[in-house]
Write an enzyme that holds these catalytic residues in place. Sequence first.
Site, PDB file in Angstrom:
ATOM      1  N   ASP A   9       0.881  -1.152   0.000  1.00 41.91           N
ATOM      2  CA  ASP A   9       0.000   0.000   0.000  1.00 41.91           C
ATOM      3  C   ASP A   9       0.937   1.224   0.000  1.00 41.91           C
ATOM      4  OD1 ASP A   9      -2.451   1.509   0.535  1.00 41.91           O
ATOM      5  OD2 ASP A   9      -1.626   1.806   2.536  1.00 41.91           O
ATOM      6  N   LEU A  10       0.424   2.403  -0.339  1.00 43.40           N
ATOM      7  CA  LEU A  10       1.318   3.568  -0.414  1.00 43.40           C
ATOM      8  C   LEU A  10       1.222   4.434   0.853  1.00 43.40           C
ATOM      9  CD1 LEU A  10       3.269   5.350  -2.079  1.00 43.40           C
ATOM     10  CD2 LEU A  10       1.264   6.437  -3.078  1.00 43.40           C
ATOM     11  N   ASP A  11       0.074   5.104   0.999  1.00 37.07           N
ATOM     12  CA  ASP A  11      -0.085   6.026   2.113  1.00 37.07           C
ATOM     13  C   ASP A  11      -0.161   5.254   3.435  1.00 37.07           C
ATOM     14  OD1 ASP A  11      -0.650   8.169   3.738  1.00 37.07           O
ATOM     15  OD2 ASP A  11      -2.781   8.158   3.287  1.00 37.07           O
ATOM     16  N   THR A  17       1.586  10.327   3.715  1.00 41.94           N
ATOM     17  CA  THR A  17       0.922  11.436   3.027  1.00 41.94           C
ATOM     18  C   THR A  17      -0.371  11.829   3.751  1.00 41.94           C
ATOM     19  OG1 THR A  17       0.122   9.710   1.547  1.00 41.94           O
ATOM     20  CG2 THR A  17       1.819  11.161   0.681  1.00 41.94           C
ATOM     21  N   LYS A  45      -8.553   7.133   6.034  1.00 41.76           N
ATOM     22  CA  LYS A  45      -7.390   6.291   5.695  1.00 41.76           C
ATOM     23  C   LYS A  45      -7.763   5.179   4.731  1.00 41.76           C
ATOM     24  CE  LYS A  45      -3.916   6.310   9.343  1.00 41.76           C
ATOM     25  NZ  LYS A  45      -3.349   5.512  10.413  1.00 41.76           N
ATOM     26  N   SER A 114      -2.527   0.742  -4.405  1.00 46.27           N
ATOM     27  CA  SER A 114      -2.979   1.924  -3.664  1.00 46.27           C
ATOM     28  C   SER A 114      -4.310   2.462  -4.189  1.00 46.27           C
ATOM     29  CB  SER A 114      -1.907   3.009  -3.781  1.00 46.27           C
ATOM     30  OG  SER A 114      -2.404   4.264  -3.371  1.00 46.27           O
ATOM     31  N   ALA A 115      -5.069   3.094  -3.303  1.00 45.70           N
ATOM     32  CA  ALA A 115      -6.334   3.732  -3.701  1.00 45.70           C
ATOM     33  C   ALA A 115      -6.083   5.106  -4.318  1.00 45.70           C
ATOM     34  CB  ALA A 115      -7.225   3.887  -2.480  1.00 45.70           C
ATOM     35  N   LYS A 145     -10.982  -0.844  -1.843  1.00 43.81           N
ATOM     36  CA  LYS A 145     -10.785  -1.728  -0.699  1.00 43.81           C
ATOM     37  C   LYS A 145     -11.955  -1.501   0.267  1.00 43.81           C
ATOM     38  CE  LYS A 145      -5.826  -0.749  -1.110  1.00 43.81           C
ATOM     39  NZ  LYS A 145      -4.684  -0.001  -0.570  1.00 43.81           N
ATOM     40  N   GLU A 169      -0.093  -3.365   4.527  1.00 47.84           N
ATOM     41  CA  GLU A 169      -1.218  -2.423   4.569  1.00 47.84           C
ATOM     42  C   GLU A 169      -1.330  -1.720   5.917  1.00 47.84           C
ATOM     43  OE1 GLU A 169      -3.914  -0.829   3.772  1.00 47.84           O
ATOM     44  OE2 GLU A 169      -4.100  -1.354   1.677  1.00 47.84           O
ATOM     45  N   ASP A 170      -1.839  -0.483   5.919  1.00 48.56           N
ATOM     46  CA  ASP A 170      -2.051   0.209   7.195  1.00 48.56           C
ATOM     47  C   ASP A 170      -3.527   0.419   7.514  1.00 48.56           C
ATOM     48  OD1 ASP A 170      -2.394   2.205   5.167  1.00 48.56           O
ATOM     49  OD2 ASP A 170      -2.309   3.695   6.770  1.00 48.56           O
TER      50      ASP A 170
HETATM   51  P1  B16 Z   1      -6.046  10.512  -3.863  1.00 55.25           P
HETATM   52  P2  B16 Z   1      -3.475   4.328   0.019  1.00 55.25           P
HETATM   53  C1  B16 Z   1      -5.210   6.389  -0.068  1.00 55.25           C
HETATM   54  O1  B16 Z   1      -3.921   5.861  -0.311  1.00 55.25           O
HETATM   55  C2  B16 Z   1      -5.196   7.255   1.178  1.00 55.25           C
HETATM   56  O2  B16 Z   1      -4.942   6.463   2.338  1.00 55.25           O
HETATM   57  C3  B16 Z   1      -6.547   7.927   1.352  1.00 55.25           C
HETATM   58  O3  B16 Z   1      -6.533   8.750   2.494  1.00 55.25           O
HETATM   59  C4  B16 Z   1      -6.867   8.738   0.098  1.00 55.25           C
HETATM   60  O4  B16 Z   1      -8.130   9.348   0.203  1.00 55.25           O
HETATM   61  C5  B16 Z   1      -6.817   7.812  -1.124  1.00 55.25           C
HETATM   62  O5  B16 Z   1      -5.543   7.202  -1.200  1.00 55.25           O
HETATM   63  C6  B16 Z   1      -7.098   8.536  -2.425  1.00 55.25           C
HETATM   64  O6  B16 Z   1      -6.073   9.453  -2.665  1.00 55.25           O
HETATM   65  O7  B16 Z   1      -6.935  11.642  -3.496  1.00 55.25           O
HETATM   66  O8  B16 Z   1      -4.593  10.868  -3.958  1.00 55.25           O
HETATM   67  O9  B16 Z   1      -6.543   9.779  -5.100  1.00 55.25           O
HETATM   68  O10 B16 Z   1      -3.424   4.203   1.505  1.00 55.25           O
HETATM   69  O11 B16 Z   1      -4.503   3.392  -0.623  1.00 55.25           O
HETATM   70  O12 B16 Z   1      -2.139   4.231  -0.632  1.00 55.25           O
HETATM   71 MG    MG Z   2      -2.801   3.173   3.305  1.00 55.17          MG
END
Ligand code: B16
Ligand code: MG
Length: 218
Positions: A9-11, A17, A45, A114-115, A145, A169-170
Amino acid sequence: MNKTAVIFDLDGVIVDTAKYHYLAWKKLANKLGFDFTHEQNELLKGVSRVKSLEILLNIGDVSLSQQEKQQYMHEKNEHYLSFITQMNESEMLPNMMTILKFLKEKGIAIALGSASKNAKLILDTLQITQYFDEIIDGNEVSKAKPDPEVFILAAHRLNKKPEECIVVEDAAAGIDAANAANMLCIGIGEKEILKEATYVFKSTSELTTEFLDKLIKK
Ligand code: B16
Ligand code: MG
Protein backbone atom coordinates in the site's frame (compact mmCIF):
# COMPACT_ATOMS: atom_id res chain seq x y z
CA MET A 1 3.59 -21.92 -0.84
CA ASN A 2 6.77 -19.89 -1.28
CA LYS A 3 6.29 -16.13 -1.20
CA THR A 4 7.70 -14.54 -4.33
CA ALA A 5 5.96 -11.15 -4.40
CA VAL A 6 5.21 -8.24 -2.07
CA ILE A 7 2.38 -5.77 -2.74
CA PHE A 8 2.70 -2.49 -0.85
CA ASP A 9 0.00 0.00 0.00
CA LEU A 10 1.32 3.57 -0.41
CA ASP A 11 -0.08 6.03 2.11
CA GLY A 12 0.76 4.85 5.63
CA VAL A 13 3.18 2.16 4.46
CA ILE A 14 5.74 3.74 2.15
CA VAL A 15 5.13 7.39 2.93
CA ASP A 16 3.07 9.40 5.40
CA THR A 17 0.92 11.44 3.03
CA ALA A 18 -2.03 11.30 5.49
CA LYS A 19 -0.82 14.54 7.08
CA TYR A 20 -1.11 16.34 3.71
CA HIS A 21 -4.50 14.81 2.92
CA TYR A 22 -5.55 16.09 6.35
CA LEU A 23 -4.40 19.67 5.76
CA ALA A 24 -6.13 19.77 2.38
CA TRP A 25 -9.42 18.30 3.64
CA LYS A 26 -9.31 20.58 6.70
CA LYS A 27 -8.98 23.66 4.51
CA LEU A 28 -12.03 22.55 2.55
CA ALA A 29 -14.01 21.84 5.72
CA ASN A 30 -13.17 25.29 7.08
CA LYS A 31 -14.23 26.87 3.80
CA LEU A 32 -17.55 25.04 4.11
CA GLY A 33 -17.92 26.37 7.67
CA PHE A 34 -16.96 23.51 9.97
CA ASP A 35 -13.89 22.03 11.64
CA PHE A 36 -12.19 18.73 10.88
CA THR A 37 -10.08 17.04 13.56
CA HIS A 38 -7.10 14.66 13.44
CA GLU A 39 -9.31 11.93 14.92
CA GLN A 40 -11.88 12.38 12.17
CA ASN A 41 -9.09 12.16 9.60
CA GLU A 42 -8.58 8.51 10.65
CA LEU A 43 -11.88 7.75 8.90
CA LEU A 44 -10.35 8.70 5.55
CA LYS A 45 -7.39 6.29 5.70
CA GLY A 46 -7.29 4.02 2.66
CA VAL A 47 -10.60 5.46 1.45
CA SER A 48 -11.01 6.80 -2.11
CA ARG A 49 -11.22 10.54 -2.84
CA VAL A 50 -14.95 10.45 -3.64
CA LYS A 51 -15.75 8.45 -0.50
CA SER A 52 -13.53 10.77 1.58
CA LEU A 53 -15.55 13.79 0.43
CA GLU A 54 -18.79 12.00 1.34
CA ILE A 55 -17.48 11.28 4.85
CA LEU A 56 -16.31 14.89 5.25
CA LEU A 57 -19.66 16.31 4.14
CA ASN A 58 -21.42 13.99 6.55
CA ILE A 59 -19.28 15.28 9.42
CA GLY A 60 -20.15 18.88 8.54
CA ASP A 61 -23.76 18.01 7.71
CA VAL A 62 -23.35 19.78 4.37
CA SER A 63 -25.01 18.76 1.12
CA LEU A 64 -23.65 19.77 -2.28
CA SER A 65 -24.65 19.34 -5.91
CA GLN A 66 -22.67 16.91 -8.09
CA GLN A 67 -21.01 19.86 -9.80
CA GLU A 68 -19.96 21.43 -6.50
CA LYS A 69 -18.59 18.08 -5.33
CA GLN A 70 -16.42 17.80 -8.45
CA GLN A 71 -15.23 21.38 -7.99
CA TYR A 72 -14.32 20.90 -4.31
CA MET A 73 -12.57 17.57 -4.95
CA HIS A 74 -10.52 19.30 -7.62
CA GLU A 75 -9.64 22.15 -5.24
CA LYS A 76 -8.71 19.70 -2.47
CA ASN A 77 -6.50 17.75 -4.83
CA GLU A 78 -4.73 20.90 -6.12
CA HIS A 79 -3.95 21.87 -2.53
CA TYR A 80 -2.77 18.31 -1.73
CA LEU A 81 -0.54 18.33 -4.83
CA SER A 82 1.12 21.54 -3.67
CA PHE A 83 2.40 19.57 -0.65
CA ILE A 84 3.33 16.27 -2.26
CA THR A 85 5.26 17.79 -5.13
CA GLN A 86 7.61 19.22 -2.48
CA MET A 87 8.33 15.83 -0.89
CA ASN A 88 11.60 13.97 -1.07
CA GLU A 89 13.06 10.59 -0.11
CA SER A 90 13.52 11.73 3.51
CA GLU A 91 9.73 11.57 3.94
CA MET A 92 9.63 7.85 3.34
CA LEU A 93 8.56 5.85 6.40
CA PRO A 94 11.37 4.23 8.45
CA ASN A 95 13.08 1.20 6.89
CA MET A 96 11.08 1.26 3.67
CA MET A 97 13.98 2.18 1.41
CA THR A 98 16.06 -0.64 2.93
CA ILE A 99 13.16 -3.08 2.46
CA LEU A 100 12.65 -2.14 -1.20
CA LYS A 101 16.37 -2.57 -1.90
CA PHE A 102 16.46 -5.88 0.00
CA LEU A 103 13.50 -7.35 -1.92
CA LYS A 104 14.95 -6.22 -5.25
CA GLU A 105 18.28 -7.87 -4.44
CA LYS A 106 16.44 -11.07 -3.47
CA GLY A 107 14.60 -11.10 -6.80
CA ILE A 108 11.20 -10.75 -5.13
CA ALA A 109 8.56 -9.12 -7.35
CA ILE A 110 7.28 -5.78 -6.04
CA ALA A 111 3.95 -4.09 -6.75
CA LEU A 112 2.05 -1.09 -5.48
CA GLY A 113 -1.63 -1.50 -4.59
CA SER A 114 -2.98 1.92 -3.66
CA ALA A 115 -6.33 3.73 -3.70
CA SER A 116 -4.58 6.99 -4.62
CA LYS A 117 -4.91 8.52 -8.07
CA ASN A 118 -1.68 10.39 -7.31
CA ALA A 119 0.35 7.25 -6.60
CA LYS A 120 2.59 7.42 -9.69
CA LEU A 121 3.39 11.07 -9.06
CA ILE A 122 4.29 10.29 -5.43
CA LEU A 123 6.61 7.40 -6.39
CA ASP A 124 8.26 9.63 -9.02
CA THR A 125 8.67 12.48 -6.55
CA LEU A 126 10.31 10.10 -4.07
CA GLN A 127 12.40 8.69 -6.94
CA ILE A 128 11.48 5.08 -6.16
CA THR A 129 9.40 4.16 -9.24
CA GLN A 130 12.16 1.85 -10.47
CA TYR A 131 11.63 -0.53 -7.54
CA PHE A 132 8.09 -1.40 -8.65
CA ASP A 133 7.45 -4.07 -11.25
CA GLU A 134 3.76 -3.13 -11.36
CA ILE A 135 1.80 -0.13 -10.11
CA ILE A 136 -1.94 -0.50 -9.52
CA ASP A 137 -3.53 2.73 -8.31
CA GLY A 138 -6.88 4.48 -7.95
CA ASN A 139 -7.04 5.13 -11.69
CA GLU A 140 -7.09 1.42 -12.47
CA VAL A 141 -9.58 -0.08 -10.10
CA SER A 142 -13.32 0.37 -10.03
CA LYS A 143 -13.95 -1.27 -6.65
CA ALA A 144 -12.31 0.26 -3.58
CA LYS A 145 -10.78 -1.73 -0.70
CA PRO A 146 -12.12 -3.85 1.11
CA ASP A 147 -12.84 -5.25 -2.33
CA PRO A 148 -9.78 -7.34 -3.30
CA GLU A 149 -9.69 -6.03 -6.91
CA VAL A 150 -6.53 -3.94 -6.46
CA PHE A 151 -4.48 -6.83 -5.04
CA ILE A 152 -5.86 -9.47 -7.41
CA LEU A 153 -5.00 -7.22 -10.36
CA ALA A 154 -1.49 -6.64 -8.96
CA ALA A 155 -0.87 -10.41 -8.59
CA HIS A 156 -2.23 -11.02 -12.07
CA ARG A 157 0.07 -8.39 -13.61
CA LEU A 158 3.04 -9.85 -11.74
CA ASN A 159 2.06 -13.30 -13.00
CA LYS A 160 1.80 -14.62 -9.44
CA LYS A 161 -0.76 -16.71 -7.62
CA PRO A 162 -2.43 -14.97 -4.62
CA GLU A 163 -0.81 -17.55 -2.30
CA GLU A 164 2.62 -16.34 -3.45
CA CYS A 165 1.92 -12.71 -2.44
CA ILE A 166 2.47 -10.78 0.77
CA VAL A 167 0.47 -7.56 1.25
CA VAL A 168 1.67 -4.70 3.49
CA GLU A 169 -1.22 -2.42 4.57
CA ASP A 170 -2.05 0.21 7.19
CA ALA A 171 -5.84 0.36 6.81
CA ALA A 172 -8.38 -2.16 8.10
CA ALA A 173 -10.18 -2.06 4.74
CA GLY A 174 -6.88 -2.96 3.05
CA ILE A 175 -6.33 -5.92 5.39
CA ASP A 176 -9.84 -7.16 4.57
CA ALA A 177 -9.06 -6.76 0.87
CA ALA A 178 -5.84 -8.80 1.24
CA ASN A 179 -7.67 -11.55 3.14
CA ALA A 180 -10.41 -11.62 0.51
CA ALA A 181 -7.68 -11.97 -2.12
CA ASN A 182 -6.28 -14.93 -0.16
CA MET A 183 -2.93 -13.23 0.48
CA LEU A 184 -0.78 -13.18 3.61
CA CYS A 185 -1.10 -9.73 5.14
CA ILE A 186 1.20 -7.61 7.29
CA GLY A 187 -0.53 -4.73 9.07
CA ILE A 188 1.22 -1.50 10.04
CA GLY A 189 -0.50 0.20 12.97
CA GLU A 190 -2.57 -0.72 16.01
CA LYS A 191 -3.26 -4.43 16.70
CA GLU A 192 -6.82 -3.69 17.86
CA ILE A 193 -7.66 -2.00 14.55
CA LEU A 194 -5.75 -4.40 12.28
CA LYS A 195 -6.76 -7.59 14.09
CA GLU A 196 -7.52 -9.46 10.85
CA ALA A 197 -3.90 -9.18 9.64
CA THR A 198 -1.60 -12.22 9.83
CA TYR A 199 1.12 -10.11 11.49
CA VAL A 200 0.97 -6.57 12.88
CA PHE A 201 3.81 -4.09 13.52
CA LYS A 202 3.24 -0.78 15.23
CA SER A 203 5.45 1.05 12.76
CA THR A 204 7.51 0.26 9.65
CA SER A 205 10.62 0.62 11.84
CA GLU A 206 9.64 -2.73 13.40
CA LEU A 207 9.23 -4.45 10.04
CA THR A 208 12.72 -5.80 9.44
CA THR A 209 14.41 -7.41 6.45
CA GLU A 210 15.18 -10.41 8.72
CA PHE A 211 11.47 -10.92 9.34
CA LEU A 212 10.65 -10.66 5.63
CA ASP A 213 13.50 -13.02 4.79
CA LYS A 214 12.08 -15.68 7.14
CA LEU A 215 8.59 -15.20 5.68
CA ILE A 216 9.87 -15.59 2.14
CA LYS A 217 11.74 -18.78 2.99
CA LYS A 218 8.82 -20.39 4.87
P1 B16 B 1 -6.05 10.51 -3.86
P2 B16 B 1 -3.47 4.33 0.02
C1 B16 B 1 -5.21 6.39 -0.07
O1 B16 B 1 -3.92 5.86 -0.31
C2 B16 B 1 -5.20 7.25 1.18
O2 B16 B 1 -4.94 6.46 2.34
C3 B16 B 1 -6.55 7.93 1.35
O3 B16 B 1 -6.53 8.75 2.49
C4 B16 B 1 -6.87 8.74 0.10
O4 B16 B 1 -8.13 9.35 0.20
C5 B16 B 1 -6.82 7.81 -1.12
O5 B16 B 1 -5.54 7.20 -1.20
C6 B16 B 1 -7.10 8.54 -2.42
O6 B16 B 1 -6.07 9.45 -2.66
O7 B16 B 1 -6.93 11.64 -3.50
O8 B16 B 1 -4.59 10.87 -3.96
O9 B16 B 1 -6.54 9.78 -5.10
O10 B16 B 1 -3.42 4.20 1.50
O11 B16 B 1 -4.50 3.39 -0.62
O12 B16 B 1 -2.14 4.23 -0.63
MG1 MG C 1 -2.80 3.17 3.30
